[in-house]
Design a protein around this motif. Sequence first.
Motif, PDB file in Angstrom:
ATOM      1  N   GLY A  42      -1.443   8.535 -19.976  1.00 52.59           N
ATOM      2  CA  GLY A  42      -1.793   9.646 -19.110  1.00 52.59           C
ATOM      3  C   GLY A  42      -2.169   9.271 -17.697  1.00 52.59           C
ATOM      4  N   LYS A  43      -2.029   8.003 -17.353  1.00 53.85           N
ATOM      5  CA  LYS A  43      -2.415   7.565 -16.018  1.00 53.85           C
ATOM      6  C   LYS A  43      -1.228   6.931 -15.288  1.00 53.85           C
ATOM      7  N   GLU A  44      -1.373   6.800 -13.988  1.00 53.98           N
ATOM      8  CA  GLU A  44      -0.336   6.159 -13.202  1.00 53.98           C
ATOM      9  C   GLU A  44      -0.404   4.642 -13.381  1.00 53.98           C
ATOM     10  N   ARG A  45       0.744   4.011 -13.167  1.00 52.52           N
ATOM     11  CA  ARG A  45       0.781   2.558 -13.211  1.00 52.52           C
ATOM     12  C   ARG A  45      -0.026   1.996 -12.033  1.00 52.52           C
ATOM     13  N   GLU A  46      -0.788   0.953 -12.302  1.00 51.53           N
ATOM     14  CA  GLU A  46      -1.617   0.363 -11.265  1.00 51.53           C
ATOM     15  C   GLU A  46      -1.486  -1.151 -11.250  1.00 51.53           C
ATOM     16  N   GLY A  47      -1.738  -1.735 -10.089  1.00 55.55           N
ATOM     17  CA  GLY A  47      -1.680  -3.174  -9.973  1.00 55.55           C
ATOM     18  C   GLY A  47      -2.896  -3.827 -10.587  1.00 55.55           C
ATOM     19  N   VAL A  48      -2.679  -4.993 -11.191  1.00 58.46           N
ATOM     20  CA  VAL A  48      -3.768  -5.759 -11.795  1.00 58.46           C
ATOM     21  C   VAL A  48      -3.996  -7.028 -10.993  1.00 58.46           C
ATOM     22  N   SER A  49      -2.958  -7.836 -10.861  1.00 56.39           N
ATOM     23  CA  SER A  49      -3.096  -9.103 -10.147  1.00 56.39           C
ATOM     24  C   SER A  49      -1.729  -9.588  -9.717  1.00 56.39           C
ATOM     25  N   CYS A  50      -1.718 -10.553  -8.814  1.00 58.05           N
ATOM     26  CA  CYS A  50      -0.465 -11.044  -8.249  1.00 58.05           C
ATOM     27  C   CYS A  50      -0.633 -12.506  -7.879  1.00 58.05           C
ATOM     28  N   ILE A  51       0.433 -13.281  -8.030  1.00 57.90           N
ATOM     29  CA  ILE A  51       0.417 -14.678  -7.596  1.00 57.90           C
ATOM     30  C   ILE A  51       1.636 -14.931  -6.715  1.00 57.90           C
ATOM     31  N   LEU A  52       1.402 -15.599  -5.602  1.00 55.77           N
ATOM     32  CA  LEU A  52       2.471 -15.893  -4.662  1.00 55.77           C
ATOM     33  C   LEU A  52       3.137 -17.222  -4.987  1.00 55.77           C
ATOM     34  N   SER A  53       4.242 -17.469  -4.344  1.00 52.31           N
ATOM     35  CA  SER A  53       4.926 -18.743  -4.533  1.00 52.31           C
ATOM     36  C   SER A  53       4.056 -19.912  -4.082  1.00 52.31           C
ATOM     37  N   SER A  54       3.139 -19.636  -3.163  1.00 54.74           N
ATOM     38  CA  SER A  54       2.218 -20.684  -2.695  1.00 54.74           C
ATOM     39  C   SER A  54       1.160 -21.025  -3.738  1.00 54.74           C
ATOM     40  N   GLY A  55       1.014 -20.158  -4.730  1.00 53.17           N
ATOM     41  CA  GLY A  55      -0.032 -20.332  -5.724  1.00 53.17           C
ATOM     42  C   GLY A  55      -1.258 -19.478  -5.449  1.00 53.17           C
ATOM     43  N   GLU A  56      -1.314 -18.909  -4.244  1.00 52.34           N
ATOM     44  CA  GLU A  56      -2.426 -18.020  -3.911  1.00 52.34           C
ATOM     45  C   GLU A  56      -2.345 -16.760  -4.768  1.00 52.34           C
ATOM     46  N   SER A  57      -3.484 -16.294  -5.218  1.00 53.36           N
ATOM     47  CA  SER A  57      -3.486 -15.112  -6.087  1.00 53.36           C
ATOM     48  C   SER A  57      -4.371 -14.023  -5.510  1.00 53.36           C
ATOM     49  N   THR A  58      -4.078 -12.827  -5.936  1.00 47.71           N
ATOM     50  CA  THR A  58      -4.812 -11.628  -5.505  1.00 47.71           C
ATOM     51  C   THR A  58      -5.142 -10.799  -6.728  1.00 47.71           C
ATOM     52  N   VAL A  59      -6.314 -10.219  -6.734  1.00 46.70           N
ATOM     53  CA  VAL A  59      -6.690  -9.263  -7.771  1.00 46.70           C
ATOM     54  C   VAL A  59      -6.632  -7.880  -7.158  1.00 46.70           C
ATOM     55  N   PHE A  60      -5.848  -6.999  -7.753  1.00 41.99           N
ATOM     56  CA  PHE A  60      -5.718  -5.641  -7.231  1.00 41.99           C
ATOM     57  C   PHE A  60      -6.841  -4.732  -7.715  1.00 41.99           C
ATOM     58  N   ALA A  61      -7.201  -4.903  -8.983  1.00 43.03           N
ATOM     59  CA  ALA A  61      -8.117  -3.958  -9.601  1.00 43.03           C
ATOM     60  C   ALA A  61      -9.513  -4.573  -9.682  1.00 43.03           C
ATOM     61  N   ASP A  62     -10.481  -3.930  -9.040  1.00 42.46           N
ATOM     62  CA  ASP A  62     -11.857  -4.432  -9.067  1.00 42.46           C
ATOM     63  C   ASP A  62     -12.390  -4.523 -10.489  1.00 42.46           C
ATOM     64  N   SER A  63     -11.906  -3.661 -11.362  1.00 38.56           N
ATOM     65  CA  SER A  63     -12.430  -3.604 -12.729  1.00 38.56           C
ATOM     66  C   SER A  63     -12.117  -4.858 -13.535  1.00 38.56           C
ATOM     67  N   VAL A  64     -11.167  -5.679 -13.061  1.00 38.19           N
ATOM     68  CA  VAL A  64     -10.804  -6.870 -13.834  1.00 38.19           C
ATOM     69  C   VAL A  64     -11.280  -8.160 -13.185  1.00 38.19           C
TER      70      VAL A  64
END
Length: 124
Positions: A42-64
């Motif tokens: 019942g919810k929209e798709r949301e981003g969780v996390s991402c990793i770049l080719s450099s190895g740098e990572s990002t967290v999209f969702a504060d809840s995780v």
Amino acid sequence: QLQLSESGGGSVQVGGSLTLSCAASGLTLDTYAIGWFRQAPGKEREGVSCILSSGESTVFADSVKDRFGISRDSAENTVYLQMNNLEPEDTAVYYCAFRYGSYCPKELNTWPAWGLGTQVTVSS
């Protein structure tokens, strides 16, 4: 043929852990940004996390933050999402996606290719 395949989902109890895998065929994951996304019922798709080719990572969702971690095994051509201390709100279908680029956008339409997803169910 370029293809992503998620695995590792399942049913766990609150506080449990799972490690999801995103395996690739037809492409080398090292050269792409790889994102994990999820869609709860019942919810929209949301981003969780991402990793770049450099190895740098990002967290999209504060809840995780502080519970989930993203990593990559170049030899296995696989990206992982380690999920700890799972909560019922983490119940969703988890998808991985790739894009060519040096940053991790949240916008779903900027990710051109997706896997079919793996179900994660967290019960109390």
